[in-house]
Write a protein that holds these residues in place. Structure first.
Motif, PDB file in Angstrom:
ATOM      1  N   LEU A 183       1.078  -1.343  -0.233  1.00 35.47           N
ATOM      2  CA  LEU A 183       0.004   0.150   0.034  1.00 35.47           C
ATOM      3  C   LEU A 183       0.868   1.539   0.088  1.00 35.47           C
ATOM      4  CD1 LEU A 183      -2.347   1.250  -0.093  1.00 35.47           C
ATOM      5  CD2 LEU A 183      -2.963   1.309   2.741  1.00 35.47           C
ATOM      6  N   ALA A 184       1.794   1.561   0.956  1.00 33.45           N
ATOM      7  CA  ALA A 184       2.896   2.734   1.158  1.00 33.45           C
ATOM      8  C   ALA A 184       3.487   2.649  -0.340  1.00 33.45           C
ATOM      9  CB  ALA A 184       3.688   2.254   2.028  1.00 33.45           C
ATOM     10  N   GLN A 185       3.812   1.434  -1.215  1.00 38.40           N
ATOM     11  CA  GLN A 185       4.337   1.694  -2.476  1.00 38.40           C
ATOM     12  C   GLN A 185       3.294   2.483  -3.438  1.00 38.40           C
ATOM     13  OE1 GLN A 185       5.081  -2.265  -4.724  1.00 38.40           O
ATOM     14  NE2 GLN A 185       7.153  -1.883  -5.614  1.00 38.40           N
ATOM     15  N   LEU A 186       2.036   2.336  -3.659  1.00 39.50           N
ATOM     16  CA  LEU A 186       1.322   2.561  -4.302  1.00 39.50           C
ATOM     17  C   LEU A 186       0.912   4.115  -4.116  1.00 39.50           C
ATOM     18  CD1 LEU A 186      -1.754  -0.272  -4.208  1.00 39.50           C
ATOM     19  CD2 LEU A 186      -0.567   0.172  -6.280  1.00 39.50           C
ATOM     20  N   TRP A 187       1.368   4.116  -2.865  1.00 36.75           N
ATOM     21  CA  TRP A 187       1.377   5.474  -2.465  1.00 36.75           C
ATOM     22  C   TRP A 187       2.272   6.230  -2.331  1.00 36.75           C
ATOM     23  CZ3 TRP A 187      -1.484   5.591   3.491  1.00 36.75           C
ATOM     24  CH2 TRP A 187      -2.588   5.281   3.896  1.00 36.75           C
ATOM     25  N   HIS A 188       3.513   5.933  -3.026  1.00 39.26           N
ATOM     26  CA  HIS A 188       4.484   6.854  -3.355  1.00 39.26           C
ATOM     27  C   HIS A 188       5.223   7.022  -2.421  1.00 39.26           C
ATOM     28  CE1 HIS A 188       3.603   6.356  -7.932  1.00 39.26           C
ATOM     29  NE2 HIS A 188       2.712   7.346  -7.488  1.00 39.26           N
ATOM     30  N   TRP A 189       5.685   6.304  -1.335  1.00 36.44           N
ATOM     31  CA  TRP A 189       6.019   5.662  -0.108  1.00 36.44           C
ATOM     32  C   TRP A 189       7.300   5.458  -0.116  1.00 36.44           C
ATOM     33  CZ3 TRP A 189       3.110   6.825   4.809  1.00 36.44           C
ATOM     34  CH2 TRP A 189       2.113   8.298   4.787  1.00 36.44           C
ATOM     35  N   ASP A 190       8.211   5.206  -0.879  1.00 33.13           N
ATOM     36  CA  ASP A 190       9.205   4.488  -1.288  1.00 33.13           C
ATOM     37  C   ASP A 190       9.972   4.268   0.448  1.00 33.13           C
ATOM     38  OD1 ASP A 190       8.619   3.636  -3.807  1.00 33.13           O
ATOM     39  OD2 ASP A 190       9.823   4.974  -4.747  1.00 33.13           O
ATOM     40  N   GLN A 191       9.785   4.848   1.060  1.00 36.81           N
ATOM     41  CA  GLN A 191      11.345   4.955   1.308  1.00 36.81           C
ATOM     42  C   GLN A 191       9.642   4.051   3.210  1.00 36.81           C
ATOM     43  OE1 GLN A 191      11.528   8.069   4.811  1.00 36.81           O
ATOM     44  NE2 GLN A 191      14.109   7.330   5.163  1.00 36.81           N
ATOM     45  N   ILE A 192       8.894   4.515   2.749  1.00 34.43           N
ATOM     46  CA  ILE A 192       7.795   3.690   4.229  1.00 34.43           C
ATOM     47  C   ILE A 192       7.714   2.377   3.790  1.00 34.43           C
ATOM     48  CG2 ILE A 192       5.717   3.866   5.003  1.00 34.43           C
ATOM     49  CD1 ILE A 192       7.723   5.742   6.387  1.00 34.43           C
ATOM     50  N   ALA A 193       7.475   1.951   2.619  1.00 32.24           N
ATOM     51  CA  ALA A 193       7.323   0.672   1.604  1.00 32.24           C
ATOM     52  C   ALA A 193       8.510  -0.400   2.627  1.00 32.24           C
ATOM     53  CB  ALA A 193       7.456   0.597   0.794  1.00 32.24           C
ATOM     54  N   ILE A 194       9.622   0.003   2.069  1.00 36.26           N
ATOM     55  CA  ILE A 194      11.409  -0.505   2.747  1.00 36.26           C
ATOM     56  C   ILE A 194      10.922  -0.434   4.439  1.00 36.26           C
ATOM     57  CG2 ILE A 194      13.726  -0.384   2.708  1.00 36.26           C
ATOM     58  CD1 ILE A 194      13.497   1.446  -0.553  1.00 36.26           C
ATOM     59  N   ILE A 195      10.624   0.640   5.055  1.00 43.09           N
ATOM     60  CA  ILE A 195      11.084   0.113   6.423  1.00 43.09           C
ATOM     61  C   ILE A 195       9.688  -0.853   6.274  1.00 43.09           C
ATOM     62  CG2 ILE A 195      11.378   0.938   8.864  1.00 43.09           C
ATOM     63  CD1 ILE A 195      12.534   3.330   7.698  1.00 43.09           C
ATOM     64  N   THR A 196       8.884  -0.519   6.089  1.00 40.54           N
ATOM     65  CA  THR A 196       7.773  -2.063   6.578  1.00 40.54           C
ATOM     66  C   THR A 196       7.701  -2.964   6.035  1.00 40.54           C
ATOM     67  OG1 THR A 196       6.012  -0.040   6.103  1.00 40.54           O
ATOM     68  CG2 THR A 196       4.889  -1.844   6.715  1.00 40.54           C
ATOM     69  N   LEU A 197       8.551  -3.173   4.989  1.00 40.33           N
ATOM     70  CA  LEU A 197       8.879  -4.937   4.786  1.00 40.33           C
ATOM     71  C   LEU A 197       9.514  -5.118   5.430  1.00 40.33           C
ATOM     72  CD1 LEU A 197       7.837  -6.245   2.545  1.00 40.33           C
ATOM     73  CD2 LEU A 197       9.722  -5.479   1.373  1.00 40.33           C
ATOM     74  N   VAL A 198      10.578  -4.218   6.223  1.00 38.58           N
ATOM     75  CA  VAL A 198      11.644  -4.894   7.334  1.00 38.58           C
ATOM     76  C   VAL A 198      10.877  -5.513   8.115  1.00 38.58           C
ATOM     77  CG1 VAL A 198      13.505  -4.622   8.837  1.00 38.58           C
ATOM     78  CG2 VAL A 198      12.720  -3.555   6.665  1.00 38.58           C
TER      79      VAL A 198
END
Length: 634
Positions: free
Chosen positions: A439-454
């Motif tokens: 979802l963060a990736q869809l919102w173009h929050w790449d940094q947030i998406a990566i940390i969420t995946l961690v």
């Protein structure tokens, strides 16, 4: 392309005005107007307008904003707690209300709503509350626990200190304990404050301690210390610890000469022995391996640095012995498997070495890639993208917490939106964290998406973990500076995780984390007009300057990729000091023995990321071994 189109359509479906209609757009305008009414103190108009926003996702946030200015309205606050107890704003309001209750000495209500916290002010107010409710001993125990810190404490603690200081619990040992903790953290002002509570005789001893803290070289002639006084041993040890930061060899000489002349309790004694042995390893002292080997008590850090000290000697028998001291679990780490293989190969056990190289090469990592090069195997990327069903994404986006995040985003409340994101994500299972990352990736929050995946403990979606944003700028500037774009991608991925608004604690800015002073210097060298520090948040400017600066470092270090990467992180002057003095050193050993943990991990990460980006871009050419030329003497 079909999959990408479906995701874009899903994003539009989840968050377009079609879903919510004009009502939501009007509510956003009303929300902004309601905020203005709060600021203006127009309570009646605010209450009237906010009543129309009760179904708006940010209604609880709006109520919080009003209630934190109206903490006297107990009824409304309790209603808010009851209605919105699952929101982040209840916790925020509780903190402010408890502070209000304490300052108005409403102790019974304070205790009714208090929950354990890491906030020092609230903890002190809790101690005061239980004291006034008749639990004096419990309050004194809480006060003693809070007192024992080297940090400055908030003024809310002052009433509790007054109670503690007038009690038999306030012993000299307790005072000395905080005095020493403060100096260990270099909080001289706290130590001087604590000193005032000592007796006159002890104040004189504290003055000596403060002098040694400020000028540890005074220990060169330690006759001024009373060797029969318990505090003198601690002063001596503290001075040696301080001196080791500026002159390690002098600190070791003074310690070895005087450590048996003072009464020094065992924990302090062992701390200094460990501190000095590790200091020798950090400074690449040839005697580090021996000194580390003499420590009677070791831990994981000591054992790791014993391996590194042996690597600096390039004594492969010592490397093997040091590796055997690691735990069985630690030796399964691809990093230590790689070094076991290197050592075995060097002492002539090539069959075992090949087996370990092959095992390590199965891992997608810096050391896995190094191992693969040694056995001429292709790198293992193991790319397994997350696939999230549309209904799972929509279900998460429709949850209240995520509606709040989306509205904060639309209102350009970036910091608040991110705080809300982590509040929401911390409540999710690992499986749903994967959905949140998507979802963060869809919102173009790449940094947030990566940390969420961690947080989801998932590492195999390479497209999500390694975005290719700003591709045109990166390729253009890489070409202009004769760089492989994979290196520039790797630097950005490590520096800012593609957050163009990133700003470090020391002021580095933008995608490639450039300091304003460096940016100004680069502008001059490129014959460009320097606009302002803020210009470094411009992706075009930042990538242009960052690529140019890395190329400059690459030239300075004779085209050595790893040295230039280390200099980008730690500065070229430090890297020059870390160069071998006489003989060339293999690059893997040089990287493994970088004294700064941050820089050691940084170099490995950037080189690893560069190989990943080469795979993502379907390029061939860079091999890890080509980035790892021998490091020549400085």
């Amino acid at each position: 392309m079909k999959y990408l189109r479906r995701e874009v359509l899903l994003c539009l479906f989840l968050f377009s005005g079609t879903v919510f209609g004009n009502t939501l757009s009007q509510q956003r305008d009303d929300f902004l107007q309601a905020e203005k009414l709060i600021a203006q103190g127009e309570t009646g108009a605010f209450l009237e307008l906010s009543a129309s926003l009760i179904d708006y996702p940010l209604y609880p946030y709006l109520q919080y904003l009003w209630l934190k200015n109206n903490l006297h309205d107990t009824g409304k606050i309790l209603d808010f707690f009851s209605s919105y107890k699952e929101t982040r704003f209840t916790g925020l309001l509780t903190f402010k209300w408890l502070d209000y209750l304490a300052k108005n000495q409403r102790w019974s209500e304070f205790l009714q709503h208090y929950k354990p916290t890491q906030n020092s002010a609230l903890e002190c107010q809790y101690g005061l509350a239980i004291y006034h409710q008749g639990n004096q001993q419990q309050a004194l125990n809480a006060a003693k626990r809070l007192w024992v810190t080297g940090d400055s404490l908030p003024q809310e603690c002052d009433p509790l200190w007054a109670i503690l200081m007038n009690s038999p619990s306030f012993t000299p040992e307790l005072i000395w304990q905080r005095f020493e903790l403060a100096l260990n953290k270099d909080n001289v002002s706290v130590a001087e404050y604590v000193r005032r509570s000592l007796t006159k005789t002890d104040q004189d001893i504290a003055d000596v301690w403060l002098q040694v803290h400020q000028k540890p070289a005074l220990l060169e002639d330690s006759h001024f210390l009373n060797k029969h006084n318990k505090q003198s041993g601690r002063i001596f040890a503290h001075g040696v610890d301080r001196l080791a930061k500026s002159d390690l060899s002098q600190a070791i000489r003074l310690w070895d000469a005087g450590k048996h002349d003072f009464w020094i309790d065992n924990p302090v004694f062992m701390h200094l022995e460990r501190r000095l042995a590790l200091g020798m390893a950090y400074s690449r002292d040839p005697g580090a391996y021996y000194r580390l080997s003499q420590l009677p008590v070791v831990d994981a850090e000591v054992n790791e640095w014993k391996v590194r000290a042996a690597l600096l000697e390039q004594n492969w028998q010592h490397v093997t012995e040091a590796l055997e001291a690691l735990t069985t679990e630690e030796r399964q780490d691809p990093k230590w498997q790689y070094w076991q293989a290197r050592a075995l190969d060097k002492i002539g056990n090539s069959a075992q070495a090949q087996a370990l190289y092959n095992k390590a090469a199965e891992d997608r990592s810096f050391y896995g890639f190094l191992a693969a090069d040694n056995v001429h195997k292709p790198y293992r990327f193991a790319n397994k993208p997350i696939f999230s069903e549309e209904n799972a994404l929509k279900s998460l986006a429709d949850e209240t917490d995520f509606k709040v995040i989306h509205e904060l985003n639309l209102l350009n409340r970036d910091a608040e939106a991110k705080r809300q994101w982590w509040y929401a994500v911390n409540k999710l299972s690992k499986e749903r964290c994967r959905v949140a990352a998507k979802l963060a990736q869809l919102w173009h929050w790449d940094q947030i998406a990566i940390i969420t995946l961690v947080k989801a403990d998932y590492w195999d979606d390479l497209a999500l973990r390694f975005p290719v944003n700003y591709s045109d700028q990166i390729h253009n500037n890489a070409s202009r500076n004769h760089l492989d774009p994979s290196i520039v991608f790797g630097l950005i991925r490590q520096e800012s995780i593609f957050n163009k608004d990133a700003e470090s604690a020391v002021g580095a800015r933008g995608l490639m984390q450039i300091m304003p002073k460096t940016g100004m210097q680069i502008a001059g060298e490129l014959k460009e007009q320097w606009r302002s520090d803020q210009s470094l948040f411009d992706s075009d400017v930042n990538i242009r300057y960052g690529a140019y600066y890395y190329k400059k470092l690459l030239n300075q270090f004779q085209g050595h990729f790893a040295l230039a990467v280390a200099a980008y992180n730690a500065g070229p002057a430090r890297v020059a000091r870390w160069l071998p003095s006489v003989n060339a050193m293999p690059a893997d050993i040089w990287i493994e023995t970088i004294p700064f943990k941050e820089t050691r991990k940084y170099v490995a990460a950037v080189l690893y990321h560069s190989i990943i980006y080469q795979e993502i871009m379907k390029k061939e050419g860079l091999k890890m071994k080509e980035l790892m030329l021998d490091v020549l003497p400085g």
